[in-house]
Design an enzyme around this catalytic site. Structure first.
Site, PDB file in Angstrom:
ATOM      1  N   ASP A  17     -34.769  33.284  14.121  1.00 28.61           N
ATOM      2  CA  ASP A  17     -35.023  33.649  15.527  1.00 28.61           C
ATOM      3  C   ASP A  17     -36.415  33.143  15.907  1.00 28.61           C
ATOM      4  OD1 ASP A  17     -35.441  35.363  18.018  1.00 28.61           O
ATOM      5  OD2 ASP A  17     -33.537  36.184  17.349  1.00 28.61           O
ATOM      6  N   ASP A  26     -36.718  27.907  16.404  1.00 29.84           N
ATOM      7  CA  ASP A  26     -36.290  27.659  17.784  1.00 29.84           C
ATOM      8  C   ASP A  26     -35.080  26.743  17.678  1.00 29.84           C
ATOM      9  OD1 ASP A  26     -35.811  26.743  20.321  1.00 29.84           O
ATOM     10  OD2 ASP A  26     -37.887  26.183  20.762  1.00 29.84           O
ATOM     11  N   VAL A  27     -33.907  27.231  18.082  1.00 30.29           N
ATOM     12  CA  VAL A  27     -32.667  26.461  17.875  1.00 30.29           C
ATOM     13  C   VAL A  27     -32.614  25.179  18.709  1.00 30.29           C
ATOM     14  CG1 VAL A  27     -31.236  28.408  17.139  1.00 30.29           C
ATOM     15  CG2 VAL A  27     -31.368  27.814  19.587  1.00 30.29           C
ATOM     16  N   TYR A  69     -25.325  29.272  33.357  1.00 31.02           N
ATOM     17  CA  TYR A  69     -24.919  29.933  32.109  1.00 31.02           C
ATOM     18  C   TYR A  69     -23.454  29.616  31.798  1.00 31.02           C
ATOM     19  CZ  TYR A  69     -24.248  33.850  28.802  1.00 31.02           C
ATOM     20  OH  TYR A  69     -23.964  34.625  27.693  1.00 31.02           O
ATOM     21  N   LYS A 112     -21.734  27.923  28.423  1.00 28.85           N
ATOM     22  CA  LYS A 112     -20.750  28.627  27.593  1.00 28.85           C
ATOM     23  C   LYS A 112     -19.393  27.927  27.611  1.00 28.85           C
ATOM     24  CE  LYS A 112     -23.522  31.695  25.946  1.00 28.85           C
ATOM     25  NZ  LYS A 112     -23.833  31.695  24.499  1.00 28.85           N
ATOM     26  N   THR A 114     -26.792  44.839  25.367  1.00 32.60           N
ATOM     27  CA  THR A 114     -27.950  44.312  24.621  1.00 32.60           C
ATOM     28  C   THR A 114     -29.058  44.026  25.628  1.00 32.60           C
ATOM     29  OG1 THR A 114     -27.516  41.945  24.883  1.00 32.60           O
ATOM     30  CG2 THR A 114     -26.354  43.055  23.080  1.00 32.60           C
TER      31      THR A 114
HETATM   32  N1  LIG Z   1     -24.690  40.703  25.698  1.00 31.44           N
HETATM   33  C1  LIG Z   1     -23.643  40.219  26.334  1.00 31.44           C
HETATM   34  O1  LIG Z   1     -23.077  40.879  27.205  1.00 31.44           O
HETATM   35  C2  LIG Z   1     -23.126  38.846  25.997  1.00 31.44           C
HETATM   36  C3  LIG Z   1     -21.913  38.472  26.573  1.00 31.44           C
HETATM   37  C4  LIG Z   1     -21.397  37.221  26.289  1.00 31.44           C
HETATM   38  C5  LIG Z   1     -22.085  36.372  25.431  1.00 31.44           C
HETATM   39  N2  LIG Z   1     -23.265  36.750  24.902  1.00 31.44           N
HETATM   40  C6  LIG Z   1     -23.947  35.799  24.012  1.00 31.44           C
HETATM   41  O2  LIG Z   1     -24.225  36.411  22.778  1.00 31.44           O
HETATM   42  C7  LIG Z   1     -25.380  35.809  22.177  1.00 31.44           C
HETATM   43  C8  LIG Z   1     -26.370  36.881  21.788  1.00 31.44           C
HETATM   44  O3  LIG Z   1     -26.792  37.568  22.945  1.00 31.44           O
HETATM   45  P1  LIG Z   1     -27.377  39.057  22.956  1.00 31.44           P
HETATM   46  O4  LIG Z   1     -26.674  39.776  24.034  1.00 31.44           O
HETATM   47  O5  LIG Z   1     -27.400  39.614  21.573  1.00 31.44           O
HETATM   48  O6  LIG Z   1     -28.860  38.727  23.478  1.00 31.44           O
HETATM   49  P2  LIG Z   1     -30.296  39.236  23.029  1.00 31.44           P
HETATM   50  O7  LIG Z   1     -31.219  38.751  24.080  1.00 31.44           O
HETATM   51  O8  LIG Z   1     -30.257  40.699  22.709  1.00 31.44           O
HETATM   52  O9  LIG Z   1     -30.531  38.436  21.668  1.00 31.44           O
HETATM   53  C9  LIG Z   1     -30.654  37.038  21.650  1.00 31.44           C
HETATM   54  C10 LIG Z   1     -31.575  36.628  20.520  1.00 31.44           C
HETATM   55  O10 LIG Z   1     -31.704  35.196  20.581  1.00 31.44           O
HETATM   56  C11 LIG Z   1     -33.064  34.880  20.379  1.00 31.44           C
HETATM   57  N3  LIG Z   1     -33.377  33.576  20.967  1.00 31.44           N
HETATM   58  C12 LIG Z   1     -33.570  33.267  22.275  1.00 31.44           C
HETATM   59  N4  LIG Z   1     -33.904  31.976  22.398  1.00 31.44           N
HETATM   60  C13 LIG Z   1     -33.950  31.456  21.133  1.00 31.44           C
HETATM   61  C14 LIG Z   1     -34.238  30.168  20.606  1.00 31.44           C
HETATM   62  N5  LIG Z   1     -34.585  29.148  21.393  1.00 31.44           N
HETATM   63  N6  LIG Z   1     -34.143  29.984  19.267  1.00 31.44           N
HETATM   64  C15 LIG Z   1     -33.816  31.017  18.460  1.00 31.44           C
HETATM   65  N7  LIG Z   1     -33.543  32.254  18.904  1.00 31.44           N
HETATM   66  C16 LIG Z   1     -33.615  32.467  20.221  1.00 31.44           C
HETATM   67  C17 LIG Z   1     -33.838  36.020  21.043  1.00 31.44           C
HETATM   68  O11 LIG Z   1     -35.159  36.078  20.570  1.00 31.44           O
HETATM   69  C18 LIG Z   1     -32.984  37.219  20.666  1.00 31.44           C
HETATM   70  O12 LIG Z   1     -33.388  37.790  19.456  1.00 31.44           O
HETATM   71  C19 LIG Z   1     -25.915  34.819  23.231  1.00 31.44           C
HETATM   72  O13 LIG Z   1     -25.462  33.514  22.931  1.00 31.44           O
HETATM   73  C20 LIG Z   1     -25.295  35.318  24.517  1.00 31.44           C
HETATM   74  O14 LIG Z   1     -25.183  34.299  25.475  1.00 31.44           O
HETATM   75  C21 LIG Z   1     -23.802  37.979  25.169  1.00 31.44           C
END
Ligand SMILES: NC(=O)c1ccc[n+]([C@@H]2O[C@H](COP(=O)([O-])OP(=O)(O)OC[C@H]3O[C@@H](n4cnc5c(N)ncnc54)[C@H](O)[C@@H]3O)[C@@H](O)[C@H]2O)c1
Length: 268
Positions: A37, A63-64, A155, A159, A192
């Site tokens: 992360d 950083d991905v 977004y 996706k 989240t």
């Molecule tokens: N929460 C939802 O409702 C939801 C719904 C659909 C999809 N998603 C997807 O699920 C995944 C996780 O989301 P979440 O809800 O846990 O979000 P979150 O914000 O709680 O966690 C995301 C994590 O990714 C890390 N991150 C951000 N940019 C980064 C980078 N450049 N390199 C490495 N790490 C990085 C952040 O520091 C964080 O720890 C994401 O891809 C999001 O798009 C989430």
């Protein structure tokens, strides 16, 4: 015996939310988990949670969106564990904006993390997985990769890209007999911090539609009640359960498919 006993798993964005829940669940099922992360504090906390539960995990800052760092990460995994079997491309951000007002910098940042990040993970992770005898890649897309949402067009673009990229890569891996399966997961509204990070200020279409009256940020719980036919938002563990299934050999006949975990949102 855990369901992914002895496997080596790499989970990106595992300092929080869905990524953390996936790392914890994979470790509980016997995987050695590499947590990555940009958030080093949160990453260390995830490792701590796993360690306290008796699992095995380590953290690497990443950083991905940085390809050179991906190469270093994969080399470090090979050096430490000698293999990679499970790759969860989870790191992602959501930028809410009326598309006509969206600065190109926001468009590109979101693309870089949500799409380039998955591309680099696949490009550099899968060769080590193939070398390790095979494995499973789980790319985190969204219901926003299946249907449109006003205020989230950028977004949705990222996706949707992850969804079809996953299928094409799955076919390439099958064609090249790599024994690597590649699937996407499509969460609905999961409670989240991502929802607290989405509002960017100003008056986006997303904000006016989705922020409950009187609130400063999007309340995922209230949104789940409103938008999910089941009547509530999911929790990270709901998605982690699907990730463990796709990571394990229980899903050995699944590749290029979509696992939708959305409380019925896309059933309409
Ligand atoms: N929460 C939802 O409702 C939801 C719904 C659909 C999809 N998603 C997807 O699920 C995944 C996780 O989301 P979440 O809800 O846990 O979000 P979150 O914000 O709680 O966690 C995301 C994590 O990714 C890390 N991150 C951000 N940019 C980064 C980078 N450049 N390199 C490495 N790490 C990085 C952040 O520091 C964080 O720890 C994401 O891809 C999001 O798009 C989430």
């Amino acid at each position: 015996m855990g369901r992914v006993q002895g496997k080596v798993a790499l989970v990106t964005g595992a300092a929080a939310g869905i990524g953390r829940a996936a790392a914890v669940a994979l470790a509980a099922e016997g995987a050695k988990v590499v947590v990555t992360d940009v958030d080093e504090k949160g990453g260390a906390e995830t490792v701590d949670i796993i360690g306290k539960a008796g699992g095995e995990a380590s953290f690497l800052p990443q950083d991905v969106a940085d390809e050179a760092r991906w190469q270093e990460i994969v080399a470090a995994v090979k050096e430490k564990h000698g293999a990679l079997h499970i790759l969860v491309n989870n790191a992602g951000i959501g930028v809410g904006a009326r598309i006509f007002d969206m600065p190109v910098e926001d468009w590109r940042r979101q693309m870089a993390i949500n799409v380039d990040g998955v591309f680099f993970g696949v490009k550099h992770g899968i060769p080590l997985m193939a070398e390790s005898g095979g494995g499973s890649v789980v790319n985190i897309s969204s219901v926003a990769g299946l249907q449109g949402a006003p205020g989230l067009a950028g977004y949705c673009a990222t996706k949707g890209a992850v969804r079809l990229f996953t299928k094409a890569v799955a076919l390439e891996c099958a064609q090249e007999k790599m024994n690597v399966r590649v699937n996407s997961v499509h969460p609905g509204i999961i409670d989240t911090d991502i929802w607290n990070k989405i509002p960017q200020g100003g008056t986006s279409a997303l904000q006016s539609d989705l922020i409950p009256e009187g609130a400063n940020t999007i309340d995922a719980g209230a949104l789940g009640e409103m938008a999910a036919p089941l009547g509530f938002a999911g929790i990270p563990a709901d998605i982690a359960n699907g990730i463990v299934f796709l990571a394990s050999d229980e899903s050995r006949y699944m590749t290029g498919s979509e696992l939708v975990i959305d409380g019925g949102m896309t059933a309409r």
